[in-house]
Design a protein around this motif. Structure first.
Motif, PDB file in Angstrom:
ATOM      1  N   PRO A  42       6.445   7.386  -9.592  1.00 16.78           N
ATOM      2  CA  PRO A  42       7.777   8.128 -10.515  1.00 16.78           C
ATOM      3  C   PRO A  42       8.392   9.022  -9.599  1.00 16.78           C
ATOM      4  N   THR A  43       7.244   9.230  -8.723  1.00 19.02           N
ATOM      5  CA  THR A  43       7.588  10.339  -8.219  1.00 19.02           C
ATOM      6  C   THR A  43       8.348  10.243  -7.169  1.00 19.02           C
TER       7      THR A  43
ATOM      8  N   SER B  92      19.343   3.877  -4.284  1.00 12.75           N
ATOM      9  CA  SER B  92      17.631   3.240  -4.343  1.00 12.75           C
ATOM     10  C   SER B  92      17.126   2.448  -5.685  1.00 12.75           C
ATOM     11  N   HIS B  93      17.693   2.166  -6.604  1.00 11.97           N
ATOM     12  CA  HIS B  93      17.583   2.039  -8.209  1.00 11.97           C
ATOM     13  C   HIS B  93      18.340   0.223  -8.050  1.00 11.97           C
TER      14      HIS B  93
ATOM     15  N   LEU C 191       0.698  -1.493   0.444  1.00 11.16           N
ATOM     16  CA  LEU C 191       0.202   0.142  -0.019  1.00 11.16           C
ATOM     17  C   LEU C 191       0.829   1.292  -0.094  1.00 11.16           C
ATOM     18  N   ILE C 192       1.429   1.070   1.046  1.00 13.18           N
ATOM     19  CA  ILE C 192       2.706   2.347   0.586  1.00 13.18           C
ATOM     20  C   ILE C 192       3.236   2.608  -0.091  1.00 13.18           C
ATOM     21  N   GLY C 193       4.185   1.569  -0.878  1.00 13.44           N
ATOM     22  CA  GLY C 193       4.926   1.585  -1.649  1.00 13.44           C
ATOM     23  C   GLY C 193       4.322   2.093  -3.994  1.00 13.44           C
ATOM     24  N   ARG C 194       3.182   2.425  -3.638  1.00 11.59           N
ATOM     25  CA  ARG C 194       1.881   2.732  -4.821  1.00 11.59           C
ATOM     26  C   ARG C 194       2.074   4.430  -5.019  1.00 11.59           C
ATOM     27  N   ARG C 195       3.164   4.563  -4.253  1.00 13.56           N
ATOM     28  CA  ARG C 195       2.628   6.199  -4.923  1.00 13.56           C
ATOM     29  C   ARG C 195       4.672   7.000  -5.098  1.00 13.56           C
ATOM     30  N   TRP C 196       5.393   6.640  -4.928  1.00 11.04           N
ATOM     31  CA  TRP C 196       6.771   7.022  -4.398  1.00 11.04           C
ATOM     32  C   TRP C 196       7.152   6.709  -6.510  1.00 11.04           C
TER      33      TRP C 196
ATOM     34  N   LEU D  32      16.399  12.848  -9.633  1.00  9.77           N
ATOM     35  CA  LEU D  32      16.915  12.994 -10.682  1.00  9.77           C
ATOM     36  C   LEU D  32      17.136  14.557 -10.785  1.00  9.77           C
ATOM     37  N   THR D  33      15.864  14.797 -10.685  1.00  9.71           N
ATOM     38  CA  THR D  33      15.848  15.879 -11.094  1.00  9.71           C
ATOM     39  C   THR D  33      16.527  17.660 -10.399  1.00  9.71           C
ATOM     40  N   SER D  34      17.012  17.013  -8.994  1.00  9.43           N
ATOM     41  CA  SER D  34      17.509  17.683  -8.008  1.00  9.43           C
ATOM     42  C   SER D  34      18.756  18.005  -8.325  1.00  9.43           C
ATOM     43  N   THR D  35      19.306  16.550  -8.647  1.00 11.30           N
ATOM     44  CA  THR D  35      21.250  16.149  -9.913  1.00 11.30           C
ATOM     45  C   THR D  35      21.095  16.891 -10.788  1.00 11.30           C
ATOM     46  N   ALA D  36      20.369  16.658 -11.528  1.00 13.97           N
ATOM     47  CA  ALA D  36      20.590  17.207 -12.738  1.00 13.97           C
ATOM     48  C   ALA D  36      20.372  19.430 -12.704  1.00 13.97           C
ATOM     49  N   ILE D  37      19.730  19.754 -11.251  1.00  9.73           N
ATOM     50  CA  ILE D  37      19.584  21.249 -11.811  1.00  9.73           C
ATOM     51  C   ILE D  37      20.986  21.164 -10.709  1.00  9.73           C
TER      52      ILE D  37
END
Length: 149
Positions: A53-54, A94-95, A46-51, A60-65
């Protein structure tokens, strides 16, 4: 102006990552560890459903910035590079560590835990604490890069 906007974005992004991972480490993980196996599997699913691609998008966006800011920055370049490396490390842990465990747990039927099931929670916890440490360090480094001395 663009550097200021990117600086705000990297602080917000890395702060969200660190905050979410810290909250999971502080509250969610101890609750999951305290549960019997069947409840753990159900709750994990249940908890893992929304992680996805958020969280990967935010990390990754923060990394790119951070990478862009490293090119735009002068004396703060090493801090933005360090922030990018730390966030990339969060993504790698994570991956390659947490996500494979998540995939196995997602496939389980909570009402039919197989005999001899190896509980993944201790290993998942170690990986999670590692990425939490890296994320908190990333937001501290980014803050040091953004806040004037």
């Amino acid at each position: 102006m663009i550097t200021w906007l990117l600086s705000v974005a990297v602080l917000a992004g890395s702060g969200v990552v660190a905050g979410v991972l810290f909250a999971v480490a502080l509250s969610v993980l101890p609750a999951l560890i305290a549960m019997p196996a069947d409840r753990y599997v159900y709750a994990h699913q249940l908890i893992g459903r929304r992680w996805d691609p958020t969280m990967p998008i935010i990390v990754l966006t923060s990394t790119a910035i951070d990478v862009v800011l490293a090119f735009l920055a002068d004396s703060r370049k090493p801090l933005f590079v360090a922030g990018a490396v730390l966030l990339l490390a969060v993504s790698v842990v994570s991956h390659f560590c947490n996500v494979p465990i998540n995939r196995v747990v997602k496939k389980l039927d909570p009402e039919r835990i197989p005999a001899g099931w190896r509980d993944p929670r201790p290993l998942w916890r170690r990986f999670h604490l590692l990425r939490t440490f890296l994320a908190v360090l990333a937001v501290v480094v980014n803050a040091a890069a953004v806040v004037p001395a």
